[in-house]
Design a protein around this motif. Structure first.
Motif, PDB file in Angstrom:
ATOM      1  N   MET A   1       0.839  -1.183   0.000  1.00 40.93           N
ATOM      2  CA  MET A   1       0.000   0.000   0.000  1.00 40.93           C
ATOM      3  C   MET A   1       0.881   1.243   0.000  1.00 40.93           C
ATOM      4  O   MET A   1       1.815   1.350   0.783  1.00 40.93           O
ATOM      5  N   SER A   2       0.594   2.150  -0.869  1.00 41.19           N
ATOM      6  CA  SER A   2       1.416   3.354  -0.955  1.00 41.19           C
ATOM      7  C   SER A   2       1.020   4.342   0.136  1.00 41.19           C
ATOM      8  O   SER A   2      -0.103   4.342   0.628  1.00 41.19           O
ATOM      9  N   GLU A   3       1.982   5.148   0.513  1.00 40.68           N
ATOM     10  CA  GLU A   3       1.725   6.174   1.518  1.00 40.68           C
ATOM     11  C   GLU A   3       0.789   7.224   0.921  1.00 40.68           C
ATOM     12  O   GLU A   3       0.951   7.634  -0.222  1.00 40.68           O
ATOM     13  N   GLN A   4      -0.181   7.627   1.703  1.00 40.75           N
ATOM     14  CA  GLN A   4      -1.099   8.661   1.248  1.00 40.75           C
ATOM     15  C   GLN A   4      -0.531  10.027   1.603  1.00 40.75           C
ATOM     16  O   GLN A   4       0.158  10.179   2.601  1.00 40.75           O
ATOM     17  N   THR A   5      -0.857  11.015   0.781  1.00 45.01           N
ATOM     18  CA  THR A   5      -0.432  12.370   1.100  1.00 45.01           C
ATOM     19  C   THR A   5      -1.285  12.900   2.243  1.00 45.01           C
ATOM     20  O   THR A   5      -2.363  12.364   2.535  1.00 45.01           O
ATOM     21  N   PHE A   6      -0.823  13.952   2.860  1.00 50.06           N
ATOM     22  CA  PHE A   6      -1.548  14.565   3.964  1.00 50.06           C
ATOM     23  C   PHE A   6      -2.960  14.953   3.515  1.00 50.06           C
ATOM     24  O   PHE A   6      -3.931  14.673   4.207  1.00 50.06           O
ATOM     25  N   ASN A   7      -3.075  15.572   2.339  1.00 47.25           N
ATOM     26  CA  ASN A   7      -4.398  15.994   1.858  1.00 47.25           C
ATOM     27  C   ASN A   7      -5.308  14.801   1.589  1.00 47.25           C
ATOM     28  O   ASN A   7      -6.513  14.873   1.836  1.00 47.25           O
ATOM     29  N   GLU A   8      -4.770  13.697   1.097  1.00 48.03           N
ATOM     30  CA  GLU A   8      -5.577  12.495   0.876  1.00 48.03           C
ATOM     31  C   GLU A   8      -6.078  11.931   2.203  1.00 48.03           C
ATOM     32  O   GLU A   8      -7.241  11.524   2.318  1.00 48.03           O
ATOM     33  N   VAL A   9      -5.206  11.907   3.190  1.00 47.04           N
ATOM     34  CA  VAL A   9      -5.589  11.380   4.501  1.00 47.04           C
ATOM     35  C   VAL A   9      -6.668  12.262   5.130  1.00 47.04           C
ATOM     36  O   VAL A   9      -7.634  11.760   5.704  1.00 47.04           O
ATOM     37  N   ILE A  10      -6.526  13.564   4.991  1.00 45.78           N
ATOM     38  CA  ILE A  10      -7.546  14.487   5.512  1.00 45.78           C
ATOM     39  C   ILE A  10      -8.886  14.192   4.839  1.00 45.78           C
ATOM     40  O   ILE A  10      -9.909  14.053   5.505  1.00 45.78           O
ATOM     41  N   THR A  11      -8.870  14.078   3.523  1.00 45.00           N
ATOM     42  CA  THR A  11     -10.095  13.804   2.772  1.00 45.00           C
ATOM     43  C   THR A  11     -10.715  12.480   3.203  1.00 45.00           C
ATOM     44  O   THR A  11     -11.927  12.378   3.378  1.00 45.00           O
ATOM     45  N   ASN A  12      -9.878  11.473   3.413  1.00 44.17           N
ATOM     46  CA  ASN A  12     -10.378  10.140   3.759  1.00 44.17           C
ATOM     47  C   ASN A  12     -10.842  10.011   5.201  1.00 44.17           C
ATOM     48  O   ASN A  12     -11.717   9.199   5.488  1.00 44.17           O
ATOM     49  N   HIS A  13     -10.242  10.775   6.124  1.00 43.56           N
ATOM     50  CA  HIS A  13     -10.460  10.514   7.546  1.00 43.56           C
ATOM     51  C   HIS A  13     -11.152  11.610   8.355  1.00 43.56           C
ATOM     52  O   HIS A  13     -11.725  11.310   9.394  1.00 43.56           O
ATOM     53  N   PHE A  14     -11.099  12.860   7.910  1.00 39.71           N
ATOM     54  CA  PHE A  14     -11.544  13.928   8.815  1.00 39.71           C
ATOM     55  C   PHE A  14     -13.026  13.874   9.154  1.00 39.71           C
ATOM     56  O   PHE A  14     -13.400  14.142  10.289  1.00 39.71           O
ATOM     57  N   GLU A  15     -13.865  13.527   8.214  1.00 37.32           N
ATOM     58  CA  GLU A  15     -15.295  13.463   8.514  1.00 37.32           C
ATOM     59  C   GLU A  15     -15.569  12.382   9.571  1.00 37.32           C
ATOM     60  O   GLU A  15     -16.296  12.603  10.540  1.00 37.32           O
ATOM     61  N   LYS A  16     -14.954  11.228   9.385  1.00 36.32           N
ATOM     62  CA  LYS A  16     -15.125  10.132  10.337  1.00 36.32           C
ATOM     63  C   LYS A  16     -14.489  10.481  11.685  1.00 36.32           C
ATOM     64  O   LYS A  16     -15.049  10.199  12.740  1.00 36.32           O
ATOM     65  N   LEU A  17     -13.317  11.108  11.653  1.00 35.94           N
ATOM     66  CA  LEU A  17     -12.657  11.498  12.905  1.00 35.94           C
ATOM     67  C   LEU A  17     -13.503  12.494  13.691  1.00 35.94           C
ATOM     68  O   LEU A  17     -13.520  12.451  14.921  1.00 35.94           O
ATOM     69  N   ASP A  18     -14.206  13.370  12.995  1.00 33.53           N
ATOM     70  CA  ASP A  18     -15.071  14.317  13.679  1.00 33.53           C
ATOM     71  C   ASP A  18     -16.140  13.562  14.478  1.00 33.53           C
ATOM     72  O   ASP A  18     -16.395  13.877  15.642  1.00 33.53           O
TER      73      ASP A  18
END
Length: 99
Positions: A1-18
């Motif tokens: 699995m390739s490392e995700q960029t910071f912006n990709e991780v934000i897009t993928n996780h921030f809604e769920k993290l909230d």
């Protein structure tokens, strides 16, 4: 699995993290008061990300504090999958930020 960029991780996780950071304060705040600080730090990080727009925000202090209060995202043995998922996602966001 390739490392995700910071912006990709934000897009993928921030809604769920909230959702998750709120949920863990309700479910585990009594036994794990650090959950409240995790929520506060997530809100600070989220706000700084929004304010930065396309620029990389300065989150060094927030991630340093998260690593300190979570013992480098160590998952306590008495918590639910949501709590574990929260720490795993925060760890991914931290790693992507540091990359």
């Amino acid at each position: 699995m390739s490392e995700q960029t910071f912006n990709e991780v934000i897009t993928n996780h921030f809604e769920k993290l909230d959702l998750y950071t709120t949920a863990i304060t309700r479910a585990h705040g009594k036994n794990h008061p650090e959950a409240y600080e995790v929520r506060e730090l997530f809100e600070t990080i989220s706000g700084k990300v929004k304010d930065a727009g396309t620029n990389k925000p300065d989150l060094d202090a927030e991630f340093a504090q998260l690593r300190k209060i979570t013992d480098n995202y160590a998952i306590p043995g008495d918590v639910c999958e949501t709590y574990a998922g929260t720490f795993e996602m925060l760890s991914e966001v931290d790693k992507a930020y540091q990359a």
